[in-house]
Design a protein around this motif. Structure first.
Motif, short mmCIF file in Angstrom:
data_model
loop_
_atom_site.label_atom_id
_atom_site.label_comp_id
_atom_site.label_asym_id
_atom_site.label_seq_id
_atom_site.Cartn_x
_atom_site.Cartn_y
_atom_site.Cartn_z
N LEU A 147 57.97 47.45 29.31
CA LEU A 147 57.22 48.71 29.30
C LEU A 147 56.20 48.74 28.16
CD1 LEU A 147 56.87 51.66 30.35
CD2 LEU A 147 58.70 52.29 28.76
N PHE A 148 54.97 49.17 28.52
CA PHE A 148 53.90 49.33 27.54
C PHE A 148 53.30 50.73 27.68
CE2 PHE A 148 54.14 44.86 28.53
CZ PHE A 148 53.99 44.22 27.32
N PHE A 149 53.07 51.41 26.54
CA PHE A 149 52.30 52.66 26.49
C PHE A 149 51.01 52.38 25.74
CE2 PHE A 149 56.46 55.31 26.41
CZ PHE A 149 56.61 55.12 27.78
N ASN A 150 49.87 52.57 26.44
CA ASN A 150 48.58 52.31 25.80
C ASN A 150 48.53 50.91 25.18
OD1 ASN A 150 47.68 54.92 26.44
ND2 ASN A 150 48.59 55.76 24.58
N ASN A 151 49.04 49.94 25.93
CA ASN A 151 49.07 48.52 25.55
C ASN A 151 49.96 48.24 24.34
OD1 ASN A 151 47.23 47.83 27.63
ND2 ASN A 151 45.52 48.45 26.32
N LEU A 153 53.84 47.67 23.11
CA LEU A 153 55.16 47.34 23.64
C LEU A 153 56.17 48.42 23.28
CD1 LEU A 153 57.18 45.30 24.91
CD2 LEU A 153 57.41 44.31 22.61
N GLN A 154 56.98 48.83 24.26
CA GLN A 154 58.00 49.83 24.04
C GLN A 154 59.41 49.24 24.12
OE1 GLN A 154 57.12 53.03 23.13
NE2 GLN A 154 55.07 52.13 23.14
N ARG A 155 59.80 48.77 25.32
CA ARG A 155 61.16 48.26 25.48
C ARG A 155 61.29 47.55 26.82
NH1 ARG A 155 61.47 53.70 26.79
NH2 ARG A 155 62.52 54.19 28.76
N THR A 156 62.49 47.01 27.07
CA THR A 156 62.81 46.36 28.34
C THR A 156 63.51 47.35 29.25
OG1 THR A 156 63.05 44.20 27.27
CG2 THR A 156 64.05 44.46 29.44
N SER A 169 48.70 59.08 28.72
CA SER A 169 48.96 57.73 28.22
C SER A 169 48.83 56.74 29.37
CB SER A 169 50.38 57.63 27.62
OG SER A 169 50.50 58.47 26.49
N LYS A 170 48.37 55.55 29.03
CA LYS A 170 48.32 54.47 30.01
C LYS A 170 49.69 53.79 30.05
CE LYS A 170 46.14 50.00 30.88
NZ LYS A 170 45.27 48.94 30.32
N ILE A 171 50.28 53.75 31.21
CA ILE A 171 51.62 53.19 31.38
C ILE A 171 51.51 51.89 32.19
CG2 ILE A 171 53.94 53.55 32.31
CD1 ILE A 171 53.45 56.56 31.93
N ASP A 172 52.02 50.81 31.63
CA ASP A 172 52.05 49.52 32.33
C ASP A 172 53.47 48.97 32.28
OD1 ASP A 172 49.21 49.14 32.96
OD2 ASP A 172 48.96 49.08 30.79
N VAL A 214 59.32 36.03 27.36
CA VAL A 214 58.49 35.41 28.40
C VAL A 214 57.17 36.15 28.56
CG1 VAL A 214 58.35 35.09 30.90
CG2 VAL A 214 60.37 34.33 29.67
N VAL A 215 57.21 37.49 28.48
CA VAL A 215 56.00 38.29 28.71
C VAL A 215 55.13 38.37 27.46
CG1 VAL A 215 55.16 40.62 29.24
CG2 VAL A 215 57.06 39.63 30.55
N VAL A 216 55.75 38.57 26.30
CA VAL A 216 54.99 38.90 25.09
C VAL A 216 54.63 37.65 24.28
CG1 VAL A 216 55.06 40.18 22.92
CG2 VAL A 216 56.06 41.18 24.98
N GLU A 217 55.54 36.68 24.18
CA GLU A 217 55.34 35.58 23.25
C GLU A 217 54.87 34.28 23.90
OE1 GLU A 217 58.66 34.97 20.67
OE2 GLU A 217 59.10 37.12 20.50
#
Length: 369
Positions: A147-151, A153-156, A169-172, A214-217
């Motif tokens: 989960l990302f808010f406005n690009n 990182l928040q949590r899994t 807010s932009k939610i991705d 896997v997603v972030v690093e």
């Protein structure tokens, strides 16, 4: 002029266009032609009079005692409940509702923060009225979501249904498949220690254990895992001769799997299996190996033939020694051969001086008689 206010009504009194009071149920007398006007309102409906601002009426304490007031600020919405039953979502603004017949309660939430907190009834979030305000996101059982808010990182997110406020807010959400996967290397050409180019078909199986990594690093983690597998395979094959490689298929897989398992945590994955599918040799090397194989098999066949001949000769020698030492055994052997001859031949004529020939003529004569 007489005006009757019923139990489910209230009268809003105006004089010269200005608010002058709240008329309760009953009969009221108004002086005609006095610029006095009464607006009768149904108290089962929201308090509203066209052309007048609500704040003008809220200065009357007596009127306010019969109203439930809710002021919804910017970036807020309010859940409106009547007698503890959900009715509607209220946008930004000030509202008033009559309380003599019904209980009005409100839950105000700030939608500038995308997170929906636990005090919100999750069952209400799927109603059509909330569609413009609330986003619904499903994470499948074999997935995890980042989960990302406005690009940021928040949590899994674990599998299930998740709700977030929209609009400010932009939610991705990036989904990661946690099921087992495979990497295949097909036709990879590698040079052995003795400078022979061979091609490998290799496969390994893995699964993602850290979706966040896997997603972030890790960028293009599948491509990076493919390159990692190539390098480990080259490292092993390049230090082995062709003959050793052909004999050590299982050792190749074990070495590669161990090396991959050591590197796996750096990529957020766990390697489960690795194996060699095929080792493909150049045409001329294959012909040479076939020639060597044929020569080896011929040599082995010759060795076996000689071994059998030696064993047979040794057996005859042992038999001869026994018959030489035991005349009875010798005589039995003669009779055995004689029996075989007699079974196949009806009449035999023999000449000679040995006792065996004389006995043979005698026996044949008896048989013919």
């Amino acid at each position: 002029m007489r005006i009757t206010i019923r139990d489910h009504e209230r009268g809003i009194l105006f004089k010269d266009g200005n608010y002058r009071g709240n008329l309760k149920p009953g009969k009221h007398f108004i002086i005609p032609f006095s610029q006095t006007k009464v607006e009768i309102l149904d108290i089962t409906k929201p308090f509203y009079i066209a052309g007048y601002h609500l704040d003008m009426f809220l200065q009357d304490a007596d009127l306010c005692s019969e109203l439930a007031i809710i002021d919804v600020a910017d970036k807020e919405i309010a859940f409106h409940y009547v007698n503890d039953k959900f009715q509607v979502v209220l946008n930004t603004g000030k509202y008033a509702f009559w309380t003599p017949l019904e209980k009005h309660t409100f839950t105000v939430v700030t939608i500038s923060d995308p997170e929906i907190h636990d005090h919100i009834d999750k069952d209400l979030l799927a109603i059509p009225q909330l569609k413009p305000y609330c986003g619904v996101y499903d994470i499948e059982p074999h997935m995890k979501g980042i989960l990302f808010f406005n690009n940021i990182l928040q949590r899994t997110l674990e599998p299930g249904r998740h709700y977030f406020w929209l609009g400010f807010s932009k939610i991705d959400i990036t989904k990661v498949d946690m099921r087992k996967r495979e990497i295949e290397i097909n036709g990879q050409e590698i040079m052995t220690e003795d400078k022979i180019p061979i091609r490998f078909n290799f496969v390994c199986q893995y699964k993602i254990t850290d979706a966040l990594k896997v997603v972030v690093e890790v960028k293009d983690y599948e491509q990076q895992l493919y390159i990692l597998l190539q390098l480990i395979l080259r490292e092993y094959v390049g230090t082995r001769k062709l003959d050793d490689l052909l004999k050590m298929k299982q050792e190749i897989a074990a070495y590669v799997l161990k090396a991959l398992q050591e590197k796996g945590p750096n990529y957020g994955v766990e390697f489960l299996f690795a194996g060699v599918k095929d080792i493909i040799l150049p045409g001329e090397i294959k012909d040479i190996l076939n020639t060597v194989l044929i020569a080896e098999k011929k040599a082995l066949a010759n060795v076996i033939t000689r071994r059998e001949e030696t064993a047979s000769t040794r057996s005859l020698l042992n038999t001869a020694k026994l018959m030489e030492e035991n005349q009875t055994l010798f005589r039995l052997k003669e009779l055995e051969f004689l029996e075989k001859i007699c079974d196949k031949i009806g009449h035999i004529s023999l000449t000679g001086n040995s006792s065996l020939l004389e006995q043979l003529n005698s026996l044949l004569a008896i048989k013919n008689s």
